[in-house]
Design a protein around this motif. Structure first.
Motif, PDB file in Angstrom:
ATOM      1  N   ASP A   1       7.131  -5.836   5.762  1.00 18.02           N
ATOM      2  CA  ASP A   1       7.323  -4.380   5.808  1.00 18.02           C
ATOM      3  C   ASP A   1       8.371  -4.255   5.290  1.00 18.02           C
ATOM      4  OD1 ASP A   1       8.482  -1.825   7.022  1.00 18.02           O
ATOM      5  OD2 ASP A   1       9.235  -2.919   8.607  1.00 18.02           O
TER       6      ASP A   1
ATOM      7  N   GLU B   1       4.292   0.970   9.875  1.00 15.57           N
ATOM      8  CA  GLU B   1       4.239   0.102   8.313  1.00 15.57           C
ATOM      9  C   GLU B   1       2.298   0.880   7.647  1.00 15.57           C
ATOM     10  OE1 GLU B   1       4.408   0.520   4.132  1.00 15.57           O
ATOM     11  OE2 GLU B   1       5.990   0.374   5.761  1.00 15.57           O
TER      12      GLU B   1
ATOM     13  N   TYR C   1       4.675   6.594  -0.710  1.00 13.14           N
ATOM     14  CA  TYR C   1       3.740   5.836  -1.413  1.00 13.14           C
ATOM     15  C   TYR C   1       2.952   6.294  -2.874  1.00 13.14           C
ATOM     16  CZ  TYR C   1       3.704   4.010   3.773  1.00 13.14           C
ATOM     17  OH  TYR C   1       4.897   2.861   4.800  1.00 13.14           O
TER      18      TYR C   1
ATOM     19  N   HIS D   1      10.832  -1.617   4.868  1.00 13.39           N
ATOM     20  CA  HIS D   1      11.872  -0.930   4.588  1.00 13.39           C
ATOM     21  C   HIS D   1      12.068  -1.668   6.234  1.00 13.39           C
ATOM     22  CE1 HIS D   1       7.271   1.309   4.465  1.00 13.39           C
ATOM     23  NE2 HIS D   1       8.042   2.615   3.745  1.00 13.39           N
TER      24      HIS D   1
ATOM     25  N   ARG E   1       0.687   4.317   6.627  1.00 10.42           N
ATOM     26  CA  ARG E   1      -0.509   4.378   5.166  1.00 10.42           C
ATOM     27  C   ARG E   1      -1.900   4.522   5.833  1.00 10.42           C
ATOM     28  NH1 ARG E   1       0.382  -1.423   1.859  1.00 10.42           N
ATOM     29  NH2 ARG E   1       2.947  -1.627   2.653  1.00 10.42           N
TER      30      ARG E   1
ATOM     31  N   ARG F   1       8.340   8.339   5.075  1.00  9.57           N
ATOM     32  CA  ARG F   1       7.700   7.279   3.971  1.00  9.57           C
ATOM     33  C   ARG F   1       6.708   7.460   3.400  1.00  9.57           C
ATOM     34  NH1 ARG F   1       7.883   2.043   7.840  1.00  9.57           N
ATOM     35  NH2 ARG F   1       7.797   2.717  10.264  1.00  9.57           N
TER      36      ARG F   1
ATOM     37  N   ARG G   1      11.707   6.200   1.400  1.00  8.67           N
ATOM     38  CA  ARG G   1      11.761   6.346   2.609  1.00  8.67           C
ATOM     39  C   ARG G   1      13.505   7.268   3.092  1.00  8.67           C
ATOM     40  NH1 ARG G   1      11.366   2.460   8.772  1.00  8.67           N
ATOM     41  NH2 ARG G   1      11.197   4.567   9.815  1.00  8.67           N
TER      42      ARG G   1
ATOM     43  N   ASP H   1       4.515  -4.616  12.629  1.00  8.78           N
ATOM     44  CA  ASP H   1       4.841  -4.176  11.098  1.00  8.78           C
ATOM     45  C   ASP H   1       6.075  -2.698  11.238  1.00  8.78           C
ATOM     46  OD1 ASP H   1       3.509  -1.995  12.123  1.00  8.78           O
ATOM     47  OD2 ASP H   1       2.201  -2.148  10.112  1.00  8.78           O
TER      48      ASP H   1
ATOM     49  N   PRO I   1       4.639   0.631  -0.984  1.00  7.88           N
ATOM     50  CA  PRO I   1       5.983   1.773  -0.757  1.00  7.88           C
ATOM     51  C   PRO I   1       6.714   2.107  -1.977  1.00  7.88           C
ATOM     52  CG  PRO I   1       5.270  -0.297   0.364  1.00  7.88           C
ATOM     53  CD  PRO I   1       4.094  -0.368  -0.493  1.00  7.88           C
TER      54      PRO I   1
ATOM     55  N   ASN J   1      14.335  -1.690   8.690  1.00 13.48           N
ATOM     56  CA  ASN J   1      14.147  -0.675  10.038  1.00 13.48           C
ATOM     57  C   ASN J   1      14.707  -1.688  10.657  1.00 13.48           C
ATOM     58  OD1 ASN J   1      12.197   1.257  10.047  1.00 13.48           O
ATOM     59  ND2 ASN J   1      11.212  -0.466   9.096  1.00 13.48           N
TER      60      ASN J   1
END
Length: 271
Positions: A3, A85, A165, A5, A89, A163, A149, A82, A146, A7
């Motif tokens: 992950d 995540e 991508y 990001h 996706r 998020r 965000r 995760d 990624p 968080n």
């Protein structure tokens, strides 16, 4: 799947430090397509219907909210704990099919008729998991890189925690067809071209889209954008208002890859 990001804990306003109200989880994808040598890469843009509650009439990247079924599919594929995540996706892949008819993030090239049928099934309410299982299709979530965000703090009609991508349509896989429900037009264009159209009034783009297009305009290829993304950890961006030279500006933090980090609030278009 790592992950990438930030968080850790609840999202907080960057100015007041107060915990932000809940937001709708969403995912969007910047899709590149091949262009002749020496030409800037083209990106797939979706022009939203003027009747939509969020970003009405604006040109955006394909994407939408993350559904409960996306989390279920992610767990089936082994993505547990995760931070969402895997589900994000999957949502980006699913929304791209629904909105554009383009398949990204699959291990194999999908036959055109089967893909059209899958799109119709998604619009009819079937899950991407059931469609992939029935067709023997497999996802490759690592193809979704990624990039960013964004999660605003402003009291808009709808607040999305989105998020972003990066993905590559590849050679000969860039045929798209508008769904004529949420969207009214699809087009391929370089990041610089989309910005120029917006500056001349031919298109509407909202603040996050503009900032991301300015960032994407720096790259001569999908690979260059991916390499850049790998050098900057993805952290949640919450725009804030700050007075600069006596003029209120809508701003994002420095150091996250954005060449332009502020815009006078009178010019900034929000959702």
């Amino acid at each position: 799947m790592a992950d990438l990001h930030d968080n850790s804990g609840p999202h907080r306003d960057p100015i007041t430090g107060q915990e932000l109200a809940p937001a709708i989880d969403a995912a969007t994808v910047v899709i590149f397509r091949d262009t002749p040598p020496g030409q800037p890469p083209e990106l797939l843009m979706v022009e939203r219907s003027a009747k939509m509650a969020f970003a009405a009439g604006a040109a955006v990247f394909p994407g939408g909210r993350i559904d409960p079924e996306d989390f279920t599919y992610a767990r089936v594929l082994g993505h547990h704990d995760d931070g969402g995540e895997g589900a994000a996706r999957i949502a980006a892949i699913r929304e791209t099919i629904e909105e554009t008819g383009l398949a990204i993030g699959f291990t194999e090239r999908l036959e055109e008729k089967a893909l059209a049928d899958a799109r119709a099934d998604l619009h009819a309410g079937k899950s991407l998991q059931s469609i992939c299982t029935a067709n023997g299709w497999q996802l490759d979530l690592e193809m979704m890189v990624p990039f960013a965000r964004w999660r605003p703090s402003f009291a808009e009609a709808r607040i999305f925690d989105t998020r972003f991508y990066l993905a590559n349509a590849g050679a000969g896989r860039d045929r798209v067809l508008v769904d004529e429900t949420e969207n009214r037009h699809l087009f391929w264009a370089s990041a610089a071209e989309v910005l120029h159209r917006a500056d001349t009034g031919a298109l509407k783009i909202i603040f996050p889209t503009r900032r991301n297009l300015e960032r994407l305009a720096q790259f001569a290829s999908h690979d260059a954008a991916v390499n850049h993304a790998g050098t900057i950890p993805v952290r949640t961006i919450t725009p804030y208002i700050e007075e600069r030279d006596g003029v209120p500006h809508l701003c994002v933090p420095d150091g996250l890859g954005y060449p332009v980090t502020s815009e006078p609030i009178t010019r900034a278009q929000r959702g």
